[in-house]
Design a protein around this motif. Structure first.
Motif, mmCIF file in Angstrom:
data_model
loop_
_atom_site.group_PDB
_atom_site.id
_atom_site.type_symbol
_atom_site.label_atom_id
_atom_site.label_comp_id
_atom_site.label_asym_id
_atom_site.label_seq_id
_atom_site.Cartn_x
_atom_site.Cartn_y
_atom_site.Cartn_z
ATOM 1 N N THR A 160 4.808 2.446 -3.696
ATOM 2 C CA THR A 160 5.100 1.249 -2.908
ATOM 3 C C THR A 160 5.076 0.043 -3.847
ATOM 4 N N THR A 161 3.916 -0.403 -4.215
ATOM 5 C CA THR A 161 3.696 -1.466 -5.202
ATOM 6 C C THR A 161 2.530 -1.006 -6.062
ATOM 7 N N ALA A 162 2.509 -1.385 -7.321
ATOM 8 C CA ALA A 162 1.430 -0.961 -8.222
ATOM 9 C C ALA A 162 0.057 -1.217 -7.592
ATOM 10 N N ASP A 164 0.376 5.153 -3.025
ATOM 11 C CA ASP A 164 1.577 5.927 -3.289
ATOM 12 C C ASP A 164 1.735 6.909 -2.137
ATOM 13 N N LEU A 165 2.953 7.222 -1.802
ATOM 14 C CA LEU A 165 3.232 8.144 -0.704
ATOM 15 C C LEU A 165 3.617 9.503 -1.271
#
Length: 183
Positions: free
Chosen positions: A48-50, A54-55
């Motif tokens: 997604t963004t750092a 996370d997916l």
């Protein structure tokens, strides 16, 4: 199944059915699923963004019926009846078409072959909400009858799929499965 537990009886090893609790659930994340040899979904990690979540997903294509599988040894408190499911997923695009998720099951007892046909699938249709990476929860499916006459101590195999080839599946991008909640 609809097994509302209010207490446990030591004599039978079964839950006593009551009306004060909701349906029992089992969460199966996509990372616990096996990809079959024929028409597998694609395993992926979506950042997604750092330093945000996370997916870990299974990507199911828009034009091909793809599959993933998992198995569960249900607790003895299960009433050996039907189950239902909800698919947790996120869209890979801003499309708002319908995505059709399906699930089917097969129970195998000690000495049974696992080389058997799954039971009749049930589906759950959910419209894309138009935002990439937003978590979506499909509606509850109809009752799924598990093939193989379920019994205590069975190993129950499940197959989840996206029915992208069905005319009603109009979601035009990958549907990213996060997991399945069984009821």
């Amino acid at each position: 199944g609809d097994y509302r537990c209010t207490s446990y009886t030591k004599a039978t090893g079964k839950a006593v059915v009551g009306s004060t609790a909701g349906l029992a659930t089992i969460w199966v994340p996509s990372i616990a699923m096996l990809l079959p040899t024929t028409n597998p979904a694609d395993a992926a990690t979506v950042e997604t963004t750092a330093i945000r979540p996370d997916l870990k997903v299974l990507d199911f294509d828009a034009g091909t019926k793809q599959y993933a599988q998992f198995c569960i040894a249900f607790p003895k408190s299960w009433n050996l009846g039907t189950v239902t499911f909800k698919a947790y997923w996120c869209p890979a695009s801003t499309n708002t078409g319908n995505c059709i998720w399906g699930l089917q099951g097969l129970g195998c007892a000690d000495g049974d072959t696992a080389d058997a046909v799954y039971g009749t699938a049930q589906t759950s249709t959910d419209a894309g909400i138009g935002t990439v990476e937003d978590v979506q929860v499909s509606p509850l499916s109809s009752d799924i009858t598990i093939a193989g006459t379920p019994a205590d101590d069975d190993l129950t195999f499940f197959q989840v799929y996206r029915d992208a080839a069905a005319g009603g599946d109009t979601f035009s991008a990958d549907a990213r499965l996060l997991g399945v909640k069984l009821f």
